[in-house]
Motif scaffolding. Structure first.
Motif, PDB file in Angstrom:
ATOM      1  N   ASP A   2       6.716  11.306  -5.166  1.00  0.00           N
ATOM      2  CA  ASP A   2       6.659  10.399  -6.200  1.00  0.00           C
ATOM      3  C   ASP A   2       6.534   9.155  -5.551  1.00  0.00           C
ATOM      4  O   ASP A   2       6.370   8.863  -4.487  1.00  0.00           O
ATOM      5  N   ALA A   3       6.388   8.130  -6.686  1.00  0.00           N
ATOM      6  CA  ALA A   3       6.244   6.796  -6.010  1.00  0.00           C
ATOM      7  C   ALA A   3       7.361   5.910  -5.430  1.00  0.00           C
ATOM      8  O   ALA A   3       7.556   5.076  -4.534  1.00  0.00           O
ATOM      9  N   SER A   4       8.717   6.872  -5.844  1.00  0.00           N
ATOM     10  CA  SER A   4      10.072   6.145  -4.948  1.00  0.00           C
ATOM     11  C   SER A   4       9.974   6.968  -3.799  1.00  0.00           C
ATOM     12  O   SER A   4      11.022   6.589  -2.953  1.00  0.00           O
ATOM     13  N   GLY A   5       9.277   7.753  -3.324  1.00  0.00           N
ATOM     14  CA  GLY A   5       9.361   8.491  -2.039  1.00  0.00           C
ATOM     15  C   GLY A   5      10.054   9.909  -2.149  1.00  0.00           C
ATOM     16  O   GLY A   5      10.315  10.532  -1.080  1.00  0.00           O
ATOM     17  N   ARG A   6      10.700  10.237  -3.382  1.00  0.00           N
ATOM     18  CA  ARG A   6      11.231  11.683  -3.139  1.00  0.00           C
ATOM     19  C   ARG A   6      10.270  12.789  -3.477  1.00  0.00           C
ATOM     20  O   ARG A   6       9.030  12.435  -4.001  1.00  0.00           O
ATOM     21  N   HIS A   7      10.462  13.762  -3.006  1.00  0.00           N
ATOM     22  CA  HIS A   7       9.911  15.003  -2.762  1.00  0.00           C
ATOM     23  C   HIS A   7       9.270  15.619  -4.118  1.00  0.00           C
ATOM     24  O   HIS A   7      10.171  15.619  -4.976  1.00  0.00           O
ATOM     25  N   ALA A   8       8.102  15.424  -4.517  1.00  0.00           N
ATOM     26  CA  ALA A   8       7.606  15.868  -5.888  1.00  0.00           C
ATOM     27  C   ALA A   8       6.399  16.421  -5.653  1.00  0.00           C
ATOM     28  O   ALA A   8       5.321  16.065  -6.510  1.00  0.00           O
ATOM     29  N   PRO A   9       6.150  17.554  -5.469  1.00  0.00           N
ATOM     30  CA  PRO A   9       4.805  18.335  -5.267  1.00  0.00           C
ATOM     31  C   PRO A   9       4.582  18.631  -6.848  1.00  0.00           C
ATOM     32  O   PRO A   9       5.448  19.131  -7.560  1.00  0.00           O
ATOM     33  N   PRO A  10       3.546  18.789  -7.055  1.00  0.00           N
ATOM     34  CA  PRO A  10       3.178  18.847  -8.581  1.00  0.00           C
ATOM     35  C   PRO A  10       3.091  20.391  -8.891  1.00  0.00           C
ATOM     36  O   PRO A  10       2.700  21.075  -7.973  1.00  0.00           O
TER      37      PRO A  10
ATOM     38  N   LEU B 272       2.322   9.603  -4.678  1.00  0.00           N
ATOM     39  CA  LEU B 272       1.669   9.340  -5.923  1.00  0.00           C
ATOM     40  C   LEU B 272       1.821   8.148  -6.465  1.00  0.00           C
ATOM     41  O   LEU B 272       2.806   7.274  -6.225  1.00  0.00           O
ATOM     42  N   PRO B 273       1.033   7.404  -7.208  1.00  0.00           N
ATOM     43  CA  PRO B 273       0.895   5.930  -7.834  1.00  0.00           C
ATOM     44  C   PRO B 273       2.140   6.269  -8.851  1.00  0.00           C
ATOM     45  O   PRO B 273       2.465   7.110  -9.298  1.00  0.00           O
ATOM     46  N   SER B 274       2.676   5.252  -8.962  1.00  0.00           N
ATOM     47  CA  SER B 274       3.868   4.994  -9.863  1.00  0.00           C
ATOM     48  C   SER B 274       3.349   5.543 -11.466  1.00  0.00           C
ATOM     49  O   SER B 274       4.419   5.908 -12.268  1.00  0.00           O
ATOM     50  N   LEU B 275       2.152   5.096 -11.837  1.00  0.00           N
ATOM     51  CA  LEU B 275       1.883   5.483 -13.070  1.00  0.00           C
ATOM     52  C   LEU B 275       1.171   6.983 -13.336  1.00  0.00           C
ATOM     53  O   LEU B 275       1.107   7.210 -14.335  1.00  0.00           O
ATOM     54  N   ASP B 276       1.109   7.611 -12.250  1.00  0.00           N
ATOM     55  CA  ASP B 276       0.649   8.983 -12.359  1.00  0.00           C
ATOM     56  C   ASP B 276       1.685  10.062 -12.825  1.00  0.00           C
ATOM     57  O   ASP B 276       2.801   9.594 -12.308  1.00  0.00           O
ATOM     58  N   ASP B 277       1.343  11.003 -13.660  1.00  0.00           N
ATOM     59  CA  ASP B 277       2.164  12.237 -13.946  1.00  0.00           C
ATOM     60  C   ASP B 277       1.364  13.398 -13.991  1.00  0.00           C
ATOM     61  O   ASP B 277       0.641  13.650 -14.873  1.00  0.00           O
ATOM     62  N   PRO B 278       1.207  14.071 -12.739  1.00  0.00           N
ATOM     63  CA  PRO B 278       0.248  15.427 -12.821  1.00  0.00           C
ATOM     64  C   PRO B 278       0.675  16.517 -13.800  1.00  0.00           C
ATOM     65  O   PRO B 278      -0.327  17.203 -14.219  1.00  0.00           O
ATOM     66  N   LEU B 279       1.729  16.446 -14.219  1.00  0.00           N
ATOM     67  CA  LEU B 279       2.193  17.363 -15.108  1.00  0.00           C
ATOM     68  C   LEU B 279       1.439  17.224 -16.410  1.00  0.00           C
ATOM     69  O   LEU B 279       1.407  18.298 -17.426  1.00  0.00           O
ATOM     70  N   VAL B 280       1.067  15.935 -16.973  1.00  0.00           N
ATOM     71  CA  VAL B 280       0.275  15.858 -18.112  1.00  0.00           C
ATOM     72  C   VAL B 280      -0.907  15.391 -17.752  1.00  0.00           C
ATOM     73  O   VAL B 280      -1.628  14.523 -18.595  1.00  0.00           O
TER      74      VAL B 280
ATOM     75  N   ARG C 239       0.796  -1.183   0.270  1.00  0.00           N
ATOM     76  CA  ARG C 239      -0.013  -0.079   0.063  1.00  0.00           C
ATOM     77  C   ARG C 239       0.806   1.353   0.118  1.00  0.00           C
ATOM     78  O   ARG C 239       1.796   1.308   0.453  1.00  0.00           O
ATOM     79  N   ARG C 240       0.465   2.244  -0.619  1.00  0.00           N
ATOM     80  CA  ARG C 240       1.200   3.492  -0.453  1.00  0.00           C
ATOM     81  C   ARG C 240       0.416   4.628   0.339  1.00  0.00           C
ATOM     82  O   ARG C 240      -0.927   4.427   0.655  1.00  0.00           O
ATOM     83  N   PRO C 241       0.910   5.510   0.817  1.00  0.00           N
ATOM     84  CA  PRO C 241       0.373   6.517   1.721  1.00  0.00           C
ATOM     85  C   PRO C 241      -0.413   7.630   0.868  1.00  0.00           C
ATOM     86  O   PRO C 241      -0.176   7.572  -0.276  1.00  0.00           O
ATOM     87  N   PRO C 242      -1.265   8.361   1.462  1.00  0.00           N
ATOM     88  CA  PRO C 242      -1.887   9.295   0.673  1.00  0.00           C
ATOM     89  C   PRO C 242      -1.183  10.183   0.171  1.00  0.00           C
ATOM     90  O   PRO C 242      -1.465  10.817  -0.903  1.00  0.00           O
TER      91      PRO C 242
END
Length: 245
Positions: free
Chosen positions: A224-232, A74-82, A68-71
């Motif tokens: 992101d899915a790897s846990g790196r800081h990635a605010p959209p 982001l899911p690994s398939l998501d890319d908010p920029l597109v 499970r991922r925390p809220p």
């Protein structure tokens, strides 16, 4: 010939590459879950069959819950920029509650088509008013994106002019009518595909781009899915927009 192991990578437009096999699997599960939801609200089987189905559903839930991922991740398939959001509750291919809605560009904004089943029922035979609101919020936001704008919903007004029928092809449209600074105003409507000029639901939304300091407060914890800081960069939940002639 040597066999290559590992994920097949794909991409869409300028978005980050993704595992196409995982994307296909997410779509398959989403489709199966939507079929299950539809069957669950239509079924007339006896209690014993319902209990057996519930046990099978709980077993499937346990398998999926193994990872499970925390809220805030982001899911690994998501890319908010597109605007690729696979679990979006309106357009996400992996969502059990999404129709899902496919949104396309038009000459003056965006359009979509949908047929809603009994899972979306409010009054007997008709779509729940809250579902109409959900669909229009998504479509209005997508129209803002199509116009090169974006923002978060700060006001959404709906005029329910007639009940929206279930199991009937629907037509949804939206366009930007005003834009100034960080704010844009968008309107839209829902009608049946057979009678598109008779508006059943009319909507008007106001979308505002958050100020930089507010943006950081809202989305500073996103990774992101790897846990790196990635605010959209553009915190929107709209889906990708296909071109429509």
């Amino acid at each position: 010939m040597a066999r290559r192991y590992g994920p097949t990578v794909d991409s869409d437009g300028d978005g980050q590459p993704y595992d196409s096999d995982l994307m296909a699997a997410v779509g398959e599960l989403g489709s199966a879950l939507r079929e299950l939801v539809d069957a669950s609200v239509r079924t007339t089987v006896p209690a014993a069959v319902l209990r057996a189905a519930a046990a099978e559903a709980r077993a499937a839930t346990a398998r999926l819950a193994a990872g499970r991922r925390p809220p805030t991740q982001l899911p690994s398939l998501d890319d908010p920029l597109v605007f690729r959001r696979v679990y979006n509750p309106v357009s996400g291919v992996g969502s059990a509650i999404a129709p899902p809605l496919s949104i396309s560009r038009t000459a003056d904004g965006v359009a979509a088509e949908a047929t809603l089943g009994l899972a979306y029922e409010g009054p007997p035979g008709y779509v729940h008013g809250g579902v109409s609101s959900l669909l229009m919020d998504q479509l209005l936001g997508s129209a803002a994106i199509a116009a090169g704008l974006w923002g978060m919903t700060v006001r959404l007004e709906l005029d329910y002019r007639g009940p929206v029928p279930l199991s009937t092809p629907l037509q949804l449209r939206s366009r930007v009518v005003e834009a100034a600074g960080r704010k844009c105003v968008v309107t839209g409507e829902i009608a049946t595909a057979a009678d598109p000029e008779r508006v059943l639901v009319a909507a008007r939304g106001v979308f505002v781009m958050p100020r930089e300091e507010v943006h950081a407060t809202y989305f500073g914890a996103i990774t992101d899915a790897s846990g790196r800081h990635a605010p959209p960069g553009r915190p929107t939940d709209a889906t990708a927009l296909a071109e429509r002639p």
